[in-house]
Scaffold this active site. Structure first.
Site, PDB file in Angstrom:
ATOM      1  N   ASP A   1      -2.931   7.035  52.603  1.00 10.44           N
ATOM      2  CA  ASP A   1      -4.292   6.538  52.340  1.00 10.44           C
ATOM      3  C   ASP A   1      -4.897   5.954  53.618  1.00 10.44           C
ATOM      4  OD1 ASP A   1      -2.358   4.425  52.192  1.00 10.44           O
ATOM      5  OD2 ASP A   1      -3.896   3.129  51.312  1.00 10.44           O
TER       6      ASP A   1
ATOM      7  N   GLU B   1      -1.187   2.075  50.635  1.00  9.76           N
ATOM      8  CA  GLU B   1      -0.623   1.055  51.518  1.00  9.76           C
ATOM      9  C   GLU B   1      -1.674   0.015  51.869  1.00  9.76           C
ATOM     10  OE1 GLU B   1       0.332  -0.817  55.449  1.00  9.76           O
ATOM     11  OE2 GLU B   1      -1.391   0.381  54.913  1.00  9.76           O
TER      12      GLU B   1
HETATM   13 ZN   LIG Z   1      -1.648   1.827  58.423  1.00  8.52          ZN
END
Ligand SMILES: [Zn+2]
Length: 369
Positions: free
Chosen positions: A78, A139
Site C-alpha cells: 500500500d 502498512e
Molecule cells: Zn513504507
C-alpha cells in the site's frame, strides 16, 4: 561479485507498479500484477494470498536448491495518498511523480527490486537457499497487514525489510516501542457566569496534566508528545469533557514503563485534586527491537555489502515499521533503506542507481547466505 541487473526491466516493474493505485486495504490490483509477473516461474515459485481485513498479504516462496538458512525479504504494497493517476517522470538518473501525487517508491521500490531479483536468479540458474518474500497490505495506516499475518506460515526465522528512506546501505538496527494514550477527563458542567463554583472544568484539569507530565525529548532514547486535545462547548459553560491523545516512544522498555507510570500517576493525582473523573486507555502500537552489531544477520548483511562495494551505515530509527512486528513475533529482522526519498510528499523520488543497488544487494544477500 558479478550481478547482472536488467536496468530496463527493473525500471519497467517499478513504473508499472507505481501506476497502479494502491491505498491501504486496496492493494488488489498490485497483487494481481505481481502474481502475473511471477506466474511464469510456476515450477519453482509458489505464492499464497492470505486474507487480512478487506485485503490480502502475499507470500512468495522461491524454493531453494541449496541447504542454507531460509531468508525472508519484506515490503508493503500500500501507499499513502494521493496515489491515483501517478504519472512517473523518468530522467537519466531519477524518477519522480509529475508533482500532483506521491510517487509510491515507498514501498513499491522494494517490490520492483524483489521481482527483478527473482528474474535474475532464474535467468542465471543461480544456486540459492529458500527465499521468501512477504508483501504486506495496509502498512501505512498502522502496520495492519503484518499484524494480521501468522508468521508460523514462514519457513524463515530471519530476514530483511526494505522500507526505509535514503541511499542503499542504511540499516536500522534499532527501533522504538510506541505507546499511545487516549485520556478522557470528566468534570462537571455549570453556568460560567452564574455559578462557576458549582462546576469542575475538565479543560483546567487537562491543562494541568499536560503541563506536568514528561514531554518532548525525555532522553536520547525516549520521547513523548501530546498530539491532540479537544473539549468544551461554549465560553459560558464550565467544560464538562476534555480528551487528550498522546504518545510515548522509547528504545528501552524499562524507560518506557517509567514514563508510563509517571504519566498515569500525574494524570490521576491532578484529576483527583479537582474532584474530576478520568479514564485512561493506552495501547502498545508496536514493540521495539534492537539487533546487536555482531549478530549473524548483521554479519551476513555486511559480508553481502562488501561484495558489492556498498558501505553499511548502522542507525537507530525513530519510528515503527513492519520490522518491529516481525521481531516481536520471533522473526529477527532489520529495516533497510530502499532508496526512496521525500516520502509521503508530492516530491517523493528515487535515484535509478539506488533501485539498481537495492536489487544488487538483495541478490548478493541471497547468494552469500
Ligand atoms: Zn513504507
Amino acid at each position: 561479485m558479478q550481478i547482472n541487473i536488467n536496468r530496463d526491466r527493473l525500471i519497467d516493474y517499478f513504473i508499472d507498479l507505481v501506476r497502479i493505485p494502491s491505498p491501504s486495504w486496496k492493494e488488489e490490483k498490485v497483487i494481481e500484477y505481481i502474481i502475473n509477473v511471477i506466474s511464469k516461474y510456476k515450477d519453482d515459485v509458489e505464492y499464497y494470498k492470505y486474507k487480512c481485513g478487506d485485503s490480502f498479504n502475499l507470500l512468495i516462496r522461491l524454493k531453494g536448491n541449496l541447504q542454507t538458512m531460509p531468508l525472508l525479504f519484506s515490503g508493503h504494497m500500500d501507499t499513502v495518498i494521493p496515489c491515483e493517476n501517478v504519472k512517473p517522470v523518468i530522467s537519466d538518473t531519477k524518477i519522480t511523480s509529475d508533482g500532483t501525487t506521491i510517487l509510491g517508491a515507498d514501498d513499491k521500490a522494494a517490490i520492483a527490486v524483489f521481482l527483478e531479483v527473482i528474474a535474475c536468479l532464474k535467468e542465471n540458474n543461480a544456486v540459492h537457499g529458500t527465499v521468501e518474500f512477504l508483501l504486506t497490505c495496509a502498512e501505512e495506516t498502522g502496520l495492519h497487514g503484518v499484524k494480521g499475518f501468522d508468521v508460523s506460515l514462514l519457513q524463515s526465522k530471519a530476514g530483511f525489510v526494505f522500507d526505509s528512506n535514503g541511499g542503499i546501505g542504511r540499516v536500522m538496527i534499532k527501533a522504538p516501542f510506541q505507546i499511545t494514550y487516549d485520556i478522557q477527563i470528566k468534570g462537571k458542567a455549570a453556568h460560567a457566569g452564574i455559578a462557576p463554583e458549582k462546576g469542575i472544568s475538565a479543560i483546567r484539569i487537562a491543562s494541568e496534566i499536560i503541563s506536568s507530565i514528561p514531554h518532548g525529548r525525555i532522553d536520547e532514547e525516549t520521547t513523548a508528545n501530546v498530539g491532540m486535545i479537544s473539549g468544551g462547548k461554549a465560553t459560558n459553560i464550565v467544560a464538562e469533557d476534555t480528551s487528550i491523545a498522546l504518545e510515548v516512544r522509547s528504545m528501552d522498555r524499562q524507560k518506557l514503563k517509567a514514563v508510563e507510570k509517571e504519566m498515569e500517576n500525574t494524570a490521576r493525582t491532578v484529576t483527583k485534586k479537582y474532584k474530576g473523573k478520568i479514564s485512561i486507555n493506552k495501547r502498545l502500537e508496536y514493540s521495539g527491537y534492537s539487533i546487536k552489531p555482531d549478530d549473524k544477520l548483521i554479519r551476513l548483511l555486511s559480508d553481502s555489502m562488501k561484495k558489492i562495494k556498498i558501505k553499511p551505515v548502522y542507525e537507530a530509527s525513530g519510528g515503527g515499521s513492519d520490522t518491529n512486528v516481525l521481531n516481536k513475533a520471533g522473526i529477527k529482522a532489520v529495516n533497510l533503506s530502499i532508496g526512496m526519498r521525500d516520502v509521503h510528499t508530492r516530491k517523493e523520488n528515487i535515484m535509478i542507481k539506488d533501485l539498481i543497488d537495492g536489487a544488487r544487494l538483495v541478490y548478493a544477500i541471497i547468494r552469500t547466505v
